[in-house]
Design a protein around this motif. Structure first.
Motif, PDB file in Angstrom:
ATOM      1  N   GLU A 107      69.372  10.297 -16.412  1.00 34.03           N
ATOM      2  CA  GLU A 107      69.446  11.605 -15.761  1.00 34.03           C
ATOM      3  C   GLU A 107      68.276  12.491 -16.181  1.00 34.03           C
ATOM      4  O   GLU A 107      67.692  13.195 -15.363  1.00 34.03           O
ATOM      5  CB  GLU A 107      70.789  12.287 -16.077  1.00 34.03           C
ATOM      6  N   HIS A 108      67.951  12.418 -17.455  1.00 34.31           N
ATOM      7  CA  HIS A 108      66.845  13.211 -17.972  1.00 34.31           C
ATOM      8  C   HIS A 108      65.534  12.809 -17.289  1.00 34.31           C
ATOM      9  O   HIS A 108      64.757  13.663 -16.833  1.00 34.31           O
ATOM     10  CB  HIS A 108      66.737  12.991 -19.488  1.00 34.31           C
ATOM     11  N   MET A 109      65.324  11.513 -17.155  1.00 35.05           N
ATOM     12  CA  MET A 109      64.101  11.012 -16.531  1.00 35.05           C
ATOM     13  C   MET A 109      64.037  11.434 -15.056  1.00 35.05           C
ATOM     14  O   MET A 109      63.008  11.906 -14.573  1.00 35.05           O
ATOM     15  CB  MET A 109      64.067   9.483 -16.678  1.00 35.05           C
ATOM     16  N   LEU A 110      65.157  11.304 -14.349  1.00 36.27           N
ATOM     17  CA  LEU A 110      65.171  11.653 -12.920  1.00 36.27           C
ATOM     18  C   LEU A 110      64.934  13.154 -12.736  1.00 36.27           C
ATOM     19  O   LEU A 110      64.248  13.590 -11.800  1.00 36.27           O
ATOM     20  CB  LEU A 110      66.497  11.241 -12.278  1.00 36.27           C
ATOM     21  N   GLU A 111      65.514  13.938 -13.662  1.00 32.47           N
ATOM     22  CA  GLU A 111      65.342  15.386 -13.604  1.00 32.47           C
ATOM     23  C   GLU A 111      63.856  15.744 -13.801  1.00 32.47           C
ATOM     24  O   GLU A 111      63.290  16.516 -13.037  1.00 32.47           O
ATOM     25  CB  GLU A 111      66.182  16.032 -14.706  1.00 32.47           C
ATOM     26  N   ALA A 112      63.268  15.128 -14.833  1.00 29.59           N
ATOM     27  CA  ALA A 112      61.864  15.413 -15.147  1.00 29.59           C
ATOM     28  C   ALA A 112      60.960  15.039 -13.977  1.00 29.59           C
ATOM     29  O   ALA A 112      59.970  15.694 -13.704  1.00 29.59           O
ATOM     30  CB  ALA A 112      61.469  14.628 -16.396  1.00 29.59           C
ATOM     31  N   GLN A 133      61.856  15.117 -10.899  1.00 28.48           N
ATOM     32  CA  GLN A 133      62.303  15.850  -9.703  1.00 28.48           C
ATOM     33  C   GLN A 133      62.887  14.938  -8.610  1.00 28.48           C
ATOM     34  O   GLN A 133      62.701  15.198  -7.423  1.00 28.48           O
ATOM     35  CB  GLN A 133      61.127  16.638  -9.110  1.00 28.48           C
ATOM     36  N   LYS A 134      63.532  13.868  -9.029  1.00 25.99           N
ATOM     37  CA  LYS A 134      64.156  12.949  -8.052  1.00 25.99           C
ATOM     38  C   LYS A 134      65.584  13.440  -7.808  1.00 25.99           C
ATOM     39  O   LYS A 134      66.549  12.876  -8.348  1.00 25.99           O
ATOM     40  CB  LYS A 134      64.176  11.525  -8.599  1.00 25.99           C
ATOM     41  N   LYS A 135      65.702  14.482  -6.991  1.00 20.93           N
ATOM     42  CA  LYS A 135      66.998  15.154  -6.857  1.00 20.93           C
ATOM     43  C   LYS A 135      68.066  14.270  -6.188  1.00 20.93           C
ATOM     44  O   LYS A 135      69.216  14.274  -6.601  1.00 20.93           O
ATOM     45  CB  LYS A 135      66.813  16.435  -6.052  1.00 20.93           C
ATOM     46  N   ASP A 136      67.654  13.537  -5.145  1.00 19.94           N
ATOM     47  CA  ASP A 136      68.638  12.706  -4.433  1.00 19.94           C
ATOM     48  C   ASP A 136      69.207  11.624  -5.334  1.00 19.94           C
ATOM     49  O   ASP A 136      70.415  11.383  -5.363  1.00 19.94           O
ATOM     50  CB  ASP A 136      67.998  12.029  -3.212  1.00 19.94           C
ATOM     51  N   LEU A 137      68.293  10.995  -6.083  1.00 17.38           N
ATOM     52  CA  LEU A 137      68.748   9.917  -6.974  1.00 17.38           C
ATOM     53  C   LEU A 137      69.624  10.473  -8.084  1.00 17.38           C
ATOM     54  O   LEU A 137      70.636   9.878  -8.462  1.00 17.38           O
ATOM     55  CB  LEU A 137      67.552   9.163  -7.568  1.00 17.38           C
ATOM     56  N   LEU A 138      69.257  11.639  -8.569  1.00 17.51           N
ATOM     57  CA  LEU A 138      70.033  12.290  -9.625  1.00 17.51           C
ATOM     58  C   LEU A 138      71.459  12.570  -9.134  1.00 17.51           C
ATOM     59  O   LEU A 138      72.443  12.295  -9.818  1.00 17.51           O
ATOM     60  CB  LEU A 138      69.339  13.583 -10.054  1.00 17.51           C
ATOM     61  N   ALA A 139      71.540  13.080  -7.902  1.00 22.91           N
ATOM     62  CA  ALA A 139      72.861  13.374  -7.335  1.00 22.91           C
ATOM     63  C   ALA A 139      73.664  12.084  -7.173  1.00 22.91           C
ATOM     64  O   ALA A 139      74.866  12.047  -7.461  1.00 22.91           O
ATOM     65  CB  ALA A 139      72.697  14.066  -5.982  1.00 22.91           C
ATOM     66  N   ALA A 140      73.000  11.006  -6.733  1.00 24.56           N
ATOM     67  CA  ALA A 140      73.701   9.726  -6.530  1.00 24.56           C
ATOM     68  C   ALA A 140      74.237   9.200  -7.865  1.00 24.56           C
ATOM     69  O   ALA A 140      75.376   8.737  -7.956  1.00 24.56           O
ATOM     70  CB  ALA A 140      72.761   8.699  -5.905  1.00 24.56           C
ATOM     71  N   VAL A 141      73.418   9.309  -8.903  1.00 20.16           N
ATOM     72  CA  VAL A 141      73.825   8.812 -10.224  1.00 20.16           C
ATOM     73  C   VAL A 141      74.952   9.671 -10.791  1.00 20.16           C
ATOM     74  O   VAL A 141      75.940   9.171 -11.324  1.00 20.16           O
ATOM     75  CB  VAL A 141      72.602   8.802 -11.170  1.00 20.16           C
ATOM     76  N   ARG A 142      74.816  10.996 -10.629  1.00 24.43           N
ATOM     77  CA  ARG A 142      75.843  11.903 -11.191  1.00 24.43           C
ATOM     78  C   ARG A 142      77.167  11.768 -10.464  1.00 24.43           C
ATOM     79  O   ARG A 142      78.224  11.894 -11.073  1.00 24.43           O
ATOM     80  CB  ARG A 142      75.357  13.348 -11.096  1.00 24.43           C
TER      81      ARG A 142
END
Ligand code: UTP
Length: 294
Positions: A76-81, A83-92
């Motif tokens: 999550e930290h890596m995706l946030e850094a 700015q991969k918002k869609d992937l972050l939402a999918a993972v969360r």
């Protein structure tokens, strides 16, 4: 009033021999349709049917399932850094969705035995069982359809599907009489008897039980009361037969399409159909399929 079903049990401790070697170190429930493991399709179906309390019965490869539904801070930290918002939402969305509890089945002694492992967590309430290698594409989730029947009758309900004679011996098959329900869509049956994996000649009907159940807690007593059956395993179908002696059980011919993703051909069919339905992939994939020589 009949209380709503909140708990869903996911047996995921089978050996998955039909998918070896993929399932040597990983449970087949973690096989992926497009980009989501089979078990996540099942968990999402449970959530959309009002069952957020998820109990997974694990065997080998437990950590892959646990990690999947756990929070992954590094990722999550890596995706946030980045700015991969869609992937972050999918993972969360996976870790945010549910409360998951795990129980271990040390030896694969059968589906009935796996369900019995969840007895203490389920306690004295009705619950659902989801076999996540049966992937169901339906407008109203299959579990929701079963739950609507359960809420009306307060009895165990199993999902039924018509199966051609040449395939019937892979299933538990019911002897059942149609019941008119709410003006009747011809989908509801009251079960008289059931047979696990009959030969086509011995099959009492063409109606097979597939991997969705709503069960009342008396099923645990029935599982404890039966002996190992076919293949030396404690079969859930045998326990349901035992339960039938004292309680009515209904069968519902659900609306939707079921894919047997625990079988290679079924898995491939599901992959193609699910990919074609995807907004981000469907068009390009369709074009690709049109262009290949078959
Ligand atoms: P299957 O018979 O389809 O799964 O069981 P399997 O035995 O893993 O697969 P094959 O036939 O060897 O390829 C249906 C479901 O019940 C679970 C499986 O994980 C699957 O979700 N199961 C089965 C258990 O959890 N424990 C068992 O002892 C048996």
């Amino acid at each position: 009033m009949i209380p709503k079903v909140r708990k869903a049990v996911f047996p995921a401790a089978g050996l998955g021999t039909r998918f070896l070697p993929a399932t040597k170190a990983m449970p087949k429930e973690m096989l992926t349709l497009v980009d989501k493991p089979l078990i996540q399709y099942g968990v999402e179906e449970a959530i959309h049917s009002g069952m957020n309390n998820i109990i997974i019965v694990t065997g080998r490869g437990k950590s892959a399932i646990e990690d999947h539904f756990d929070v992954s801070f590094e990722l999550e930290h890596m995706l946030e850094a980045r700015q991969k918002k869609d992937l972050l939402a999918a993972v969360r969305s996976v870790s945010d969705m549910i409360d998951v509890f795990y129980v271990r089945q040390k030896e694969a002694l059968g589906l009935g035995h796996a369900v019995l492992r969840a007895k203490e967590m389920v306690a004295n309430e009705a619950f659902s069982v989801v076999l996540s290698d049966d992937v169901i594409d339906a407008e109203l989730p299959c579990l929701h359809q079963l739950h609507d029947i359960y809420e009306f009758y307060g009895c165990s309900v199993v999902a039924l599907m018509e199966v051609p004679p040449e395939n019937i011996s892979a299933y538990g098959v019911v002897d059942a009489e149609p019941v008119s329900h709410n003006g009747g869509s011809g989908r509801l049956y009251r079960i008289r008897n059931m047979v696990e994996k009959p030969s086509p000649e011995d099959a009492p009907s063409n109606l097979a039980i597939i991997g969705r159940y709503i069960l009342t807690p008396e099923i645990f007593h029935s599982i404890e009361a039966i002996e190992p059956g076919r293949g030396g395993e404690i079969q859930l179908t045998d326990a349901l037969k035992h339960l039938l002696r004292t309680r009515p059980i209904y069968g519902y011919k659900f609306e939707g399409t079921r894919y047997d993703a625990g079988d290679k051909l079924g898995f491939l069919k599901a992959t193609v159909e699910f990919a074609l339905k995807r907004h981000d992939l469907g068009e390009a994939f369709r074009e690709y399929l049109r262009g290949i020589q078959i």
